[in-house]
Design a protein around this motif. Structure first.
Motif, mmCIF file in Angstrom:
data_model
loop_
_atom_site.group_PDB
_atom_site.id
_atom_site.type_symbol
_atom_site.label_atom_id
_atom_site.label_comp_id
_atom_site.label_asym_id
_atom_site.label_seq_id
_atom_site.Cartn_x
_atom_site.Cartn_y
_atom_site.Cartn_z
ATOM 1 N N GLY A 1 0.790 -1.228 0.000
ATOM 2 C CA GLY A 1 0.000 0.000 0.000
ATOM 3 C C GLY A 1 0.819 1.272 0.000
ATOM 4 O O GLY A 1 0.250 2.364 0.092
ATOM 5 N N ASP A 2 2.138 1.159 -0.117
ATOM 6 C CA ASP A 2 3.018 2.335 -0.051
ATOM 7 C C ASP A 2 3.617 2.638 -1.415
ATOM 8 O O ASP A 2 4.238 1.765 -2.033
ATOM 9 N N MET B 1 2.386 8.272 -1.265
ATOM 10 C CA MET B 1 1.035 7.963 -0.793
ATOM 11 C C MET B 1 1.032 6.579 -0.164
ATOM 12 O O MET B 1 1.647 5.647 -0.693
ATOM 13 N N SER B 2 0.351 6.447 0.967
ATOM 14 C CA SER B 2 0.230 5.143 1.627
ATOM 15 C C SER B 2 -1.222 4.886 2.015
ATOM 16 O O SER B 2 -1.905 5.792 2.494
ATOM 17 N N THR B 3 -1.659 3.651 1.806
ATOM 18 C CA THR B 3 -3.015 3.256 2.177
ATOM 19 C C THR B 3 -2.973 2.066 3.121
ATOM 20 O O THR B 3 -2.262 1.088 2.873
ATOM 21 N N SER B 4 -3.734 2.167 4.206
ATOM 22 C CA SER B 4 -3.965 1.037 5.105
ATOM 23 C C SER B 4 -5.428 0.639 4.987
ATOM 24 O O SER B 4 -6.307 1.499 5.061
ATOM 25 N N GLY B 5 -5.675 -0.660 4.792
ATOM 26 C CA GLY B 5 -7.049 -1.107 4.633
ATOM 27 C C GLY B 5 -7.337 -2.385 5.391
ATOM 28 O O GLY B 5 -6.425 -3.174 5.672
ATOM 29 N N GLU C 1 -14.086 1.040 12.791
ATOM 30 C CA GLU C 1 -14.781 2.278 12.417
ATOM 31 C C GLU C 1 -14.561 2.661 10.967
ATOM 32 O O GLU C 1 -15.413 3.304 10.350
ATOM 33 N N VAL C 2 -13.424 2.280 10.391
ATOM 34 C CA VAL C 2 -13.133 2.659 9.010
ATOM 35 C C VAL C 2 -12.709 1.429 8.209
ATOM 36 O O VAL C 2 -12.342 0.397 8.768
ATOM 37 N N GLN C 3 -12.772 1.576 6.872
ATOM 38 C CA GLN C 3 -12.361 0.495 5.969
ATOM 39 C C GLN C 3 -11.000 0.754 5.344
ATOM 40 O O GLN C 3 -10.249 -0.189 5.084
ATOM 41 N N SER C 4 -10.685 2.019 5.092
ATOM 42 C CA SER C 4 -9.361 2.336 4.543
ATOM 43 C C SER C 4 -8.977 3.764 4.878
ATOM 44 O O SER C 4 -9.834 4.636 5.058
ATOM 45 N N VAL C 5 -7.672 3.977 4.964
ATOM 46 C CA VAL C 5 -7.100 5.304 5.217
ATOM 47 C C VAL C 5 -5.946 5.512 4.250
ATOM 48 O O VAL C 5 -5.066 4.657 4.138
ATOM 49 N N ASN D 1 4.004 8.481 5.970
ATOM 50 C CA ASN D 1 2.700 8.112 5.412
ATOM 51 C C ASN D 1 2.257 6.746 5.919
ATOM 52 O O ASN D 1 1.099 6.551 6.306
ATOM 53 N N ASP D 2 3.177 5.805 5.890
ATOM 54 C CA ASP D 2 2.889 4.437 6.300
ATOM 55 C C ASP D 2 2.406 4.396 7.750
ATOM 56 O O ASP D 2 1.361 3.808 8.066
#
Length: 327
Positions: free
Chosen positions: A201-202, A238-242, A269-273, A283-284
């Motif tokens: 995700g990075d 950009m980094s995404t955690s899901g 509470e969330v699905q992705s950031v 970012n990570d």
């Protein structure tokens, strides 16, 4: 005979020119390899094939170096050796590993413990492939070990020890970002001006895509073939955690790898950031911290972090943005 020699010379020159032309072709060169438990993908604009292949190998070799240094799944890695010994004695480690662990605890301070590499003290009990989760009693027995404050530093000697004998650390929330930053820096030193490096995700971006922005997608957490958002980005990261990266479902409940340090359980509470900012390492870690904090506290954190922006998809599939993000 002279005519024959002349023709041979002309043919050799022609072949040489063709060969040089092939190797001198500026183009995009693409590489993919499975490292660090994920797919490493890179796209590099290089002056010729030799430079392109050299740049790809530079990226992949750096990823493997970080993997060998920081993987908790490789028994000989420096991180594994630290986990095995630090509860008994102060362990000397490399400056690189020491500094990244120190940075991690600093981020823990800034995020009020939402990002905490000692989550692994409980996290190691989860096996997402085998769909194994710990019992409430197992979590309760180990939860006291989850605290970055248990990590003790000896700056002059670059030694680390653990104040709790059940502490384990895992750099999965920051090591890939660190590796991406390193790879981008190495490409820059090589003279590469346009490149993309992705580790899970990075993603790190060097320059633009030859006069156009890079179009980087954030995948829909519930549909791997669909992009929830596509961002035009230049010379940033950009980094995404899901909750879809490592997970299983049991009786309608999703168990995934992003755990709350306070409860030892998956956050819901969330699905992705997604965090957009200049440094993949931050970012990570920030994407994990915001995931744990939730929408309101997470956005507040990013809003007071200059140079960084966030996109959150909550558990109702609604998108939320930080104040400076211009979409």
């Amino acid at each position: 005979m002279n005519r024959v020699v002349k023709r041979l010379i002309e043919s050799s020159i022609f072949l040489l020119v063709c060969t040089l032309g092939f190797h001198a072709k500026a183009d995009w060169y693409v590489g993919d390899r499975g490292i660090m438990g994920t797919n490493i993908h890179t796209e590099i604009w290089a002056d010729n094939q030799q430079q392109g292949q050299q740049a790809i190998e530079l990226v992949m070799n750096e990823m493997e170096r970080i993997n060998q240094l920081m993987s908790p799944y490789i028994p000989q890695s420096e991180l594994s050796q630290l986990n095995a010994r630090a509860a008994k004695e102060a362990v000397s480690i490399s400056s690189e590993l020491y500094d990244l662990i120190k940075l991690s605890t600093g981020i823990s301070e800034e995020t009020e413990g939402a990002f905490d590499i000692t989550f692994a003290s409980v996290g190691f009990l989860y096996n997402y492939r085998e769909q194994i989760k710990p019992s409430t009693q197992q979590i309760d027995n180990l939860l006291a070990a989850v605290s970055y404050r248990h990590i003790q530093f000896e700056k002059d000697s670059k030694r680390i020890s653990f104040a709790n004998d059940k502490v384990k650390i895992d750099l999965g929330g920051i090591a890939k970002g660190h590796a991406v930053d390193n790879a981008i820096a190495l490409l820059r030193q090589m003279g590469i001006e346009h490149a993309l490096v992705t580790a899970g995700g990075d993603t790190g971006l060097l320059g633009d895509r030859r006069g156009r922005p890079w179009m980087v997608g954030i995948r829909d957490p519930r549909n791997r073939d669909r992009q929830a958002v596509v961002l035009p980005l230049v010379d940033t990261a950009m980094s995404t955690s899901g909750d879809y990266e490592r997970f299983f479902e049991d009786n309608g409940e999703r168990y995934h790898h992003i755990l709350s340090p306070k409860s030892g359980k998956s956050v819901s509470e969330v699905q992705s950031v997604t965090i957009v900012g200049p440094r993949s390492t931050f970012n990570d870690a920030l994407s994990t911290a915001v995931f744990v904090l939730g929408v309101k506290k997470g956005i507040n954190l990013v809003n007071r972090t200059p140079g960084y922006d966030v996109i959150i998809m909550d558990n109702q599939r609604k998108l939320h943005y930080s104040k400076d993000l211009d979409l």
